[in-house]
Scaffold this motif. Sequence first.
Motif, PDB file in Angstrom:
ATOM      1  N   ILE A   1       0.846  -1.203   0.000  1.00  0.00           N
ATOM      2  CA  ILE A   1       0.000   0.000   0.000  1.00  0.00           C
ATOM      3  C   ILE A   1       0.875   1.245   0.000  1.00  0.00           C
ATOM      4  O   ILE A   1       0.637   2.189  -0.758  1.00  0.00           O
ATOM      5  CB  ILE A   1      -0.960  -0.014   1.207  1.00  0.00           C
ATOM      6  CG1 ILE A   1      -1.979  -1.150   1.048  1.00  0.00           C
ATOM      7  CG2 ILE A   1      -1.655   1.334   1.365  1.00  0.00           C
ATOM      8  CD1 ILE A   1      -2.800  -1.441   2.274  1.00  0.00           C
ATOM      9  N   GLN A   2       1.931   1.254   0.812  1.00  0.00           N
ATOM     10  CA  GLN A   2       2.826   2.401   0.865  1.00  0.00           C
ATOM     11  C   GLN A   2       3.495   2.631  -0.492  1.00  0.00           C
ATOM     12  O   GLN A   2       3.610   3.762  -0.950  1.00  0.00           O
ATOM     13  CB  GLN A   2       3.898   2.195   1.941  1.00  0.00           C
ATOM     14  CG  GLN A   2       3.386   2.364   3.346  1.00  0.00           C
ATOM     15  CD  GLN A   2       4.436   2.063   4.394  1.00  0.00           C
ATOM     16  OE1 GLN A   2       5.251   1.149   4.230  1.00  0.00           O
ATOM     17  NE2 GLN A   2       4.414   2.825   5.476  1.00  0.00           N
ATOM     18  N   GLU A   3       3.918   1.562  -1.145  1.00  0.00           N
ATOM     19  CA  GLU A   3       4.582   1.669  -2.439  1.00  0.00           C
ATOM     20  C   GLU A   3       3.623   2.205  -3.501  1.00  0.00           C
ATOM     21  O   GLU A   3       3.992   3.072  -4.302  1.00  0.00           O
ATOM     22  CB  GLU A   3       5.137   0.306  -2.849  1.00  0.00           C
ATOM     23  CG  GLU A   3       6.173   0.360  -3.940  1.00  0.00           C
ATOM     24  CD  GLU A   3       7.379   1.222  -3.611  1.00  0.00           C
ATOM     25  OE1 GLU A   3       7.831   1.947  -4.504  1.00  0.00           O
ATOM     26  OE2 GLU A   3       7.867   1.181  -2.464  1.00  0.00           O
ATOM     27  N   TYR A   4       2.396   1.725  -3.498  1.00  0.00           N
ATOM     28  CA  TYR A   4       1.396   2.185  -4.455  1.00  0.00           C
ATOM     29  C   TYR A   4       1.122   3.681  -4.281  1.00  0.00           C
ATOM     30  O   TYR A   4       1.126   4.439  -5.252  1.00  0.00           O
ATOM     31  CB  TYR A   4       0.098   1.387  -4.295  1.00  0.00           C
ATOM     32  CG  TYR A   4      -1.018   1.873  -5.194  1.00  0.00           C
ATOM     33  CD1 TYR A   4      -1.098   1.448  -6.518  1.00  0.00           C
ATOM     34  CD2 TYR A   4      -1.975   2.764  -4.727  1.00  0.00           C
ATOM     35  CE1 TYR A   4      -2.106   1.912  -7.345  1.00  0.00           C
ATOM     36  CE2 TYR A   4      -2.981   3.226  -5.548  1.00  0.00           C
ATOM     37  CZ  TYR A   4      -3.054   2.800  -6.862  1.00  0.00           C
ATOM     38  OH  TYR A   4      -4.042   3.259  -7.678  1.00  0.00           O
ATOM     39  N   VAL A   5       0.898   4.100  -3.038  1.00  0.00           N
ATOM     40  CA  VAL A   5       0.603   5.511  -2.768  1.00  0.00           C
ATOM     41  C   VAL A   5       1.806   6.378  -3.138  1.00  0.00           C
ATOM     42  O   VAL A   5       1.653   7.465  -3.703  1.00  0.00           O
ATOM     43  CB  VAL A   5       0.188   5.726  -1.293  1.00  0.00           C
ATOM     44  CG1 VAL A   5       0.054   7.209  -0.965  1.00  0.00           C
ATOM     45  CG2 VAL A   5      -1.119   5.007  -0.997  1.00  0.00           C
TER      46      VAL A   5
ATOM     47  N   GLN B   1       4.037   5.815  -5.499  1.00  0.00           N
ATOM     48  CA  GLN B   1       4.121   5.916  -6.963  1.00  0.00           C
ATOM     49  C   GLN B   1       3.028   6.816  -7.532  1.00  0.00           C
ATOM     50  O   GLN B   1       3.270   7.592  -8.450  1.00  0.00           O
ATOM     51  CB  GLN B   1       4.027   4.534  -7.596  1.00  0.00           C
ATOM     52  CG  GLN B   1       5.250   3.687  -7.391  1.00  0.00           C
ATOM     53  CD  GLN B   1       5.089   2.284  -7.951  1.00  0.00           C
ATOM     54  OE1 GLN B   1       4.031   1.900  -8.407  1.00  0.00           O
ATOM     55  NE2 GLN B   1       6.175   1.520  -7.901  1.00  0.00           N
ATOM     56  N   LYS B   2       1.816   6.713  -7.001  1.00  0.00           N
ATOM     57  CA  LYS B   2       0.681   7.448  -7.551  1.00  0.00           C
ATOM     58  C   LYS B   2       0.560   8.880  -7.030  1.00  0.00           C
ATOM     59  O   LYS B   2       0.120   9.761  -7.751  1.00  0.00           O
ATOM     60  CB  LYS B   2      -0.631   6.711  -7.244  1.00  0.00           C
ATOM     61  CG  LYS B   2      -0.811   5.415  -7.989  1.00  0.00           C
ATOM     62  CD  LYS B   2      -1.129   5.661  -9.436  1.00  0.00           C
ATOM     63  CE  LYS B   2      -2.613   5.798  -9.602  1.00  0.00           C
ATOM     64  NZ  LYS B   2      -3.046   5.811 -10.971  1.00  0.00           N
ATOM     65  N   HIS B   3       0.932   9.093  -5.747  1.00  0.00           N
ATOM     66  CA  HIS B   3       0.663  10.387  -5.118  1.00  0.00           C
ATOM     67  C   HIS B   3       1.907  11.092  -4.570  1.00  0.00           C
ATOM     68  O   HIS B   3       1.793  12.199  -4.045  1.00  0.00           O
ATOM     69  CB  HIS B   3      -0.379  10.217  -4.007  1.00  0.00           C
ATOM     70  CG  HIS B   3      -1.674   9.665  -4.529  1.00  0.00           C
ATOM     71  ND1 HIS B   3      -2.597  10.432  -5.196  1.00  0.00           N
ATOM     72  CD2 HIS B   3      -2.180   8.411  -4.512  1.00  0.00           C
ATOM     73  CE1 HIS B   3      -3.626   9.680  -5.556  1.00  0.00           C
ATOM     74  NE2 HIS B   3      -3.397   8.445  -5.154  1.00  0.00           N
ATOM     75  N   GLY B   4       3.053  10.441  -4.612  1.00  0.00           N
ATOM     76  CA  GLY B   4       4.297  11.109  -4.259  1.00  0.00           C
ATOM     77  C   GLY B   4       4.624  11.222  -2.782  1.00  0.00           C
ATOM     78  O   GLY B   4       5.469  12.020  -2.401  1.00  0.00           O
ATOM     79  N   TYR B   5       3.965  10.456  -1.930  1.00  0.00           N
ATOM     80  CA  TYR B   5       4.318  10.449  -0.509  1.00  0.00           C
ATOM     81  C   TYR B   5       4.127   9.033   0.033  1.00  0.00           C
ATOM     82  O   TYR B   5       3.411   8.232  -0.546  1.00  0.00           O
ATOM     83  CB  TYR B   5       3.472  11.444   0.296  1.00  0.00           C
ATOM     84  CG  TYR B   5       2.043  11.018   0.515  1.00  0.00           C
ATOM     85  CD1 TYR B   5       1.679  10.342   1.684  1.00  0.00           C
ATOM     86  CD2 TYR B   5       1.057  11.256  -0.423  1.00  0.00           C
ATOM     87  CE1 TYR B   5       0.373   9.927   1.887  1.00  0.00           C
ATOM     88  CE2 TYR B   5      -0.241  10.854  -0.228  1.00  0.00           C
ATOM     89  CZ  TYR B   5      -0.577  10.186   0.932  1.00  0.00           C
ATOM     90  OH  TYR B   5      -1.870   9.771   1.128  1.00  0.00           O
TER      91      TYR B   5
ATOM     92  N   SER C   1      -5.951   3.186  -2.870  1.00  0.00           N
ATOM     93  CA  SER C   1      -5.065   2.022  -2.890  1.00  0.00           C
ATOM     94  C   SER C   1      -5.808   0.761  -2.437  1.00  0.00           C
ATOM     95  O   SER C   1      -5.563  -0.321  -2.960  1.00  0.00           O
ATOM     96  CB  SER C   1      -3.825   2.257  -2.034  1.00  0.00           C
ATOM     97  OG  SER C   1      -4.143   2.269  -0.658  1.00  0.00           O
ATOM     98  N   PHE C   2      -6.730   0.899  -1.484  1.00  0.00           N
ATOM     99  CA  PHE C   2      -7.541  -0.245  -1.059  1.00  0.00           C
ATOM    100  C   PHE C   2      -8.370  -0.762  -2.230  1.00  0.00           C
ATOM    101  O   PHE C   2      -8.492  -1.971  -2.430  1.00  0.00           O
ATOM    102  CB  PHE C   2      -8.477   0.135   0.091  1.00  0.00           C
ATOM    103  CG  PHE C   2      -7.807   0.462   1.405  1.00  0.00           C
ATOM    104  CD1 PHE C   2      -6.471   0.163   1.638  1.00  0.00           C
ATOM    105  CD2 PHE C   2      -8.521   1.077   2.409  1.00  0.00           C
ATOM    106  CE1 PHE C   2      -5.871   0.465   2.856  1.00  0.00           C
ATOM    107  CE2 PHE C   2      -7.941   1.379   3.635  1.00  0.00           C
ATOM    108  CZ  PHE C   2      -6.604   1.074   3.850  1.00  0.00           C
TER     109      PHE C   2
END
Length: 69
Positions: free
Chosen positions: A7-11, A13-17, A62-63
Motif C-alpha cells: 500500500i505504501q509503495e502504491y501511494v 508511486q501514484k501520489h508522491g508520498y 489504494s484499497f
Amino acid sequence: MATYKQIQEYVKQKHGYVPKTCWIAHMKEICGLNPKVSPNRNSVDQRVHPCPLGKQESIKESFQYFNML
C-alpha cells in the motif's frame, strides 16, 4: 489482502508520498477492514496519529486498487 508495504509503495508511486502505517490502520478501521492492533499501541481506544483528511482519499484508492473494498 495487500500488505502495508504494498500500500505504501502504491501511494508513493501514484501520489508522491509514503503514508504512515498508523494512517493505513486508521483508514482500514474507517473502511471496516478490521486491522490488527499494534503491540506498541498505547491505547486501543485512541489514535495518536490519525490519518489526515487530505491523505484519506489516496489511501482509500489504494484499497480499491488491491480489491480490499
